[in-house]
Design an enzyme around this catalytic site. Structure first.
Site, PDB file in Angstrom:
ATOM      1  N   ILE A 138      38.830  38.647  55.584  1.00 26.52           N
ATOM      2  CA  ILE A 138      38.745  40.062  55.913  1.00 26.52           C
ATOM      3  C   ILE A 138      39.969  40.752  55.323  1.00 26.52           C
ATOM      4  O   ILE A 138      40.973  40.102  55.024  1.00 26.52           O
ATOM      5  CB  ILE A 138      38.641  40.297  57.435  1.00 26.52           C
ATOM      6  CG1 ILE A 138      39.812  39.664  58.172  1.00 26.52           C
ATOM      7  CG2 ILE A 138      37.323  39.766  57.973  1.00 26.52           C
ATOM      8  CD1 ILE A 138      39.792  39.908  59.685  1.00 26.52           C
ATOM      9  N   ASP A 139      39.885  42.063  55.153  1.00 25.67           N
ATOM     10  CA  ASP A 139      40.955  42.801  54.502  1.00 25.67           C
ATOM     11  C   ASP A 139      42.262  42.722  55.290  1.00 25.67           C
ATOM     12  O   ASP A 139      42.267  42.512  56.507  1.00 25.67           O
ATOM     13  CB  ASP A 139      40.581  44.281  54.371  1.00 25.67           C
ATOM     14  CG  ASP A 139      39.334  44.494  53.541  1.00 25.67           C
ATOM     15  OD1 ASP A 139      39.031  43.645  52.700  1.00 25.67           O
ATOM     16  OD2 ASP A 139      38.651  45.519  53.765  1.00 25.67           O
ATOM     17  N   LYS A 140      43.350  42.946  54.605  1.00 24.77           N
ATOM     18  CA  LYS A 140      44.666  43.001  55.247  1.00 24.77           C
ATOM     19  C   LYS A 140      44.672  43.993  56.401  1.00 24.77           C
ATOM     20  O   LYS A 140      45.217  43.706  57.479  1.00 24.77           O
ATOM     21  CB  LYS A 140      45.715  43.405  54.203  1.00 24.77           C
ATOM     22  CG  LYS A 140      47.089  43.695  54.784  1.00 24.77           C
ATOM     23  CD  LYS A 140      48.025  44.268  53.738  1.00 24.77           C
ATOM     24  CE  LYS A 140      49.353  44.672  54.355  1.00 24.77           C
ATOM     25  NZ  LYS A 140      50.260  45.311  53.366  1.00 24.77           N
TER      26      LYS A 140
END
Length: 308
Positions: A138-140
């Site tokens: 998942i994104d930062k």
């Protein structure tokens, strides 16, 4: 050197080999992918093909690349919120601002660094030394659940479930505006932007099928709390789809219209994860609580709603 083995899904069929490699292997551009293919560093089902080869569903693509940098990826004693762990799988509730795995210029402070400290050598090696155990990410700036494989058997099982779209991935988000529909399905293909290669967009050109189902949890004056379920798993899918229908994720400065003063980052949380356990064959679900930043933002929206 790191080796990546990626199996082409049904909606990858017909994509050029160089484009496929560039999309699937982080840090590899289209030109770099072409160079790897021309140099024999990329095989399909064990054979060498031209960069213009059109993939077929089920093709196994093996890519050998130089590691991102001549540095060691070291274990780091970083606290983790572990919701489940056995000898096959570990499920982590990732905080916002933590990067999942090392990339160019970032070699410490990632989830991988923390996992290496906790799990020692008990992580799948399929994705090489840069991404041990990482099956999906998942994104930062997205918080929430990530399933990590502790051995190759688990990795292959989880990857197959992702490929077959049987893994449950459910998110919650606050989006701009008041959605008119209580629930809906967004079917809109996603591809890389031709004007900004770091961004994705809804486009018919060089894109792949993308489907997101959402339902409304609550409405406020200028925002809506939604629950979103991924049918496909494209890069930035929920963020791109919600922006596409005019309701970008609150705090998303890449696809949205700026962030509220009261929100430091984007309001998107991977809340529920479900899959068949690689060893037992039993379906299991793990759910996390909404993080504090998310709950605090809702409290502010409730106060604003009451004032108006």
């Amino acid at each position: 050197m790191s080796e990546f083995v990626i199996v082409a899904e049904s909606d990858d069929a017909g994509i050029r080999l160089d484009r496929f490699v560039a999309e699937k292997v982080e840090g590899v551009s289209r030109s770099a992918a072409a160079a790897l293919i021309d140099g024999g560093k990329c095989t399909v089902n064990g054979g060498v093909f031209a960069k213009k080869y059109l993939l077929k569903s089920g093709d196994s693509v093996k890519v050998t690349v130089n590691d991102l940098a001549p540095v060691d990826i070291l274990p780091e004693d970083i606290p983790l919120d572990i919701l489940f762990e056995d000898e096959f799988v570990i499920i982590v509730n990732k905080p916002r601002e933590m990067i999942v795995h090392p990339a160019a210029g970032v070699y410490s402070g990632t989830l991988v660094n923390a996992l290496m400290f906790r799990c020692k050598d008990s992580l799948s090696g399929i994705n090489g030394i840069i991404r041990p155990g990482i099956v999906h990410r998942i994104d930062k700036d997205t918080s929430g659940l990530v399933a990590v494989a502790k051995n190759d058997i688990a990795h292959l099982s989880l990857a197959e479930q992702l490929k077959n779209r049987t893994m449950l991935r459910e998110y919650e988000a606050i989006v701009h505006g008041r959605l008119k529909k209580d629930n809906d399905t967004i079917n809109a293909p996603i591809g890389r932007s031709v004007t900004d290669r770091k961004k994705m967009c809804v486009t018919a050109k060089n894109s792949r099928e993308a489907t997101t189902y959402y339902e409304t949890v609550a409405r406020y004056n200028d925002y809506t709390h939604i629950r979103a379920r991924l049918h496909t798993g494209r890069t930035h899918q929920i963020r791109v789809h919600m922006a596409y229908i005019g309701h970008s994720v609150a705090g998303d400065t890449t696809y949205g219209n700026g962030k509220p003063a009261s929100l430091n980052g984007q309001c998107l949380h991977a809340k529920k994860l479900g899959f068949v356990h690689p060893k037992t064959g039993v379906y299991m679900e793990t759910e996390s609580e909404l993080p504090e930043y998310f709950k605090e933002f809702i409290e502010g929206l409730l106060r604003d709603y009451e004032i108006r």
